[in-house]
Design a protein around this motif. Structure first.
Motif, short mmCIF file in Angstrom:
data_model
loop_
_atom_site.label_atom_id
_atom_site.label_comp_id
_atom_site.label_asym_id
_atom_site.label_seq_id
_atom_site.Cartn_x
_atom_site.Cartn_y
_atom_site.Cartn_z
N LYS B 6 0.83 -1.20 0.00
CA LYS B 6 0.00 0.00 0.00
C LYS B 6 0.87 1.26 0.00
CE LYS B 6 -4.16 1.10 2.43
NZ LYS B 6 -5.11 0.76 3.51
N PHE B 9 2.37 1.69 -3.41
CA PHE B 9 1.37 2.20 -4.36
C PHE B 9 1.14 3.70 -4.13
CE2 PHE B 9 -1.08 -2.06 -5.08
CZ PHE B 9 -0.06 -2.48 -5.90
N LYS B 10 1.07 4.08 -2.85
CA LYS B 10 0.80 5.47 -2.50
C LYS B 10 1.91 6.40 -2.99
CE LYS B 10 -2.07 6.51 1.48
NZ LYS B 10 -2.18 6.42 2.95
N LYS B 11 3.13 5.92 -2.84
CA LYS B 11 4.30 6.72 -3.21
C LYS B 11 4.44 6.88 -4.71
CE LYS B 11 8.03 4.90 -1.70
NZ LYS B 11 8.96 4.21 -0.79
N ASN B 12 3.91 5.89 -5.46
CA ASN B 12 4.15 5.86 -6.90
C ASN B 12 2.95 6.34 -7.69
OD1 ASN B 12 6.84 4.52 -7.83
ND2 ASN B 12 6.21 3.45 -5.96
N LYS B 13 2.92 7.60 -7.99
CA LYS B 13 1.81 8.17 -8.74
C LYS B 13 1.85 7.73 -10.20
CE LYS B 13 0.54 11.47 -5.45
NZ LYS B 13 1.29 12.56 -4.83
N SER B 16 -0.83 2.71 -12.40
CA SER B 16 -2.26 2.74 -12.71
C SER B 16 -2.75 1.34 -13.07
CB SER B 16 -2.54 3.71 -13.86
OG SER B 16 -1.84 3.31 -15.01
N THR B 118 -7.62 2.58 -10.00
CA THR B 118 -6.37 3.34 -9.89
C THR B 118 -6.41 4.26 -8.67
OG1 THR B 118 -5.98 3.25 -12.27
CG2 THR B 118 -4.87 5.01 -11.08
N ARG B 119 -7.57 4.91 -8.46
CA ARG B 119 -7.72 5.75 -7.26
C ARG B 119 -7.56 4.91 -6.01
NH1 ARG B 119 -12.09 8.00 -9.90
NH2 ARG B 119 -13.53 6.78 -8.65
N ALA B 122 -4.19 4.02 -4.22
CA ALA B 122 -3.53 5.00 -3.37
C ALA B 122 -4.28 5.24 -2.06
CB ALA B 122 -3.37 6.31 -4.13
#
Lengths: 123, 123
Positions: B6, B9-13, B16, B118-119, B122
């Motif tokens: 998690k 995922f959060k760090k990697n914008k 997708s 995708t949302r 994050a």
């Protein structure tokens, strides 16, 4: 939906909504069904060459996939241990295990989406 | 989802959820983005050769796609008129127009599915 195409959809039980799904990094395919299977088989066998063999894939091709994976945002995914008396062997990282779980659940949700759309074709 | 993946995922914008979608007939791909574009361009230009040219596709390849489409459950999709003083030209059938509308809406729903997933990566 208009009547005529609806009728055709209704009559044709062979029709379905289908698709494929992957995780992209910078809009490039990063993780999909192929890497999933490879990681799972490495996890089960403890060996990249065994995993590749099970998938009818060359050892070289398996390493190409692993290098792409290990170069991505979740890293490392595959860890190769130095050889001992039993040879080295490979394991997948905790992050890789979580990625496998995440992707499997994601694919379940996608399957539900496709099933719902397929059912709706005939409504 | 576990904490470590998690966080990644959060760090990697750049990450997708992506995919592709098609209508299958007997589990074979029947209608997807390529045929959609071809039908739309035939509809706009009234000409298979013009449509093919716009897509940088050979006339032969365009006809291959059309033959597969016309052989499918929704038929005919493309109707070729006999040549007059202005030459024949081609039109797409009413069913083809409805199929285009259906597929476009289906793709919108799929796009929403992908955006939501995708949302959620994050979250």
């Amino acid at each position: 939906m208009k009547q005529s195409i609806k009728k055709i959809f209704k009559k044709n039980k062979r029709l379905s909504v289908a698709g494929s799904l992957w995780i992209a990094c910078n809009d490039n395919r990063f993780f999909g069904p192929g890497p999933l299977e490879l990681l799972e088989r490495i996890n089960n066998t403890g060996s990249i060459s065994e995993a590749a063999k099970e998938m009818n894939m060359s050892y070289k091709k398996a390493w190409e996939i692993i290098n792409v994976l290990n170069d991505g945002p979740v890293k490392p995914l595959v860890v190769t241990k130095a050889g001992g008396t039993k040879g080295g062997g490979s394991v997948i990282s905790d992050e890789a295990k979580e990625l496998v779980v995440y992707y499997r659940l994601l694919r379940e949700r996608f399957k539900k989406f496709l099933e719902k759309e397929t059912r709706n074709m005939a409504l």
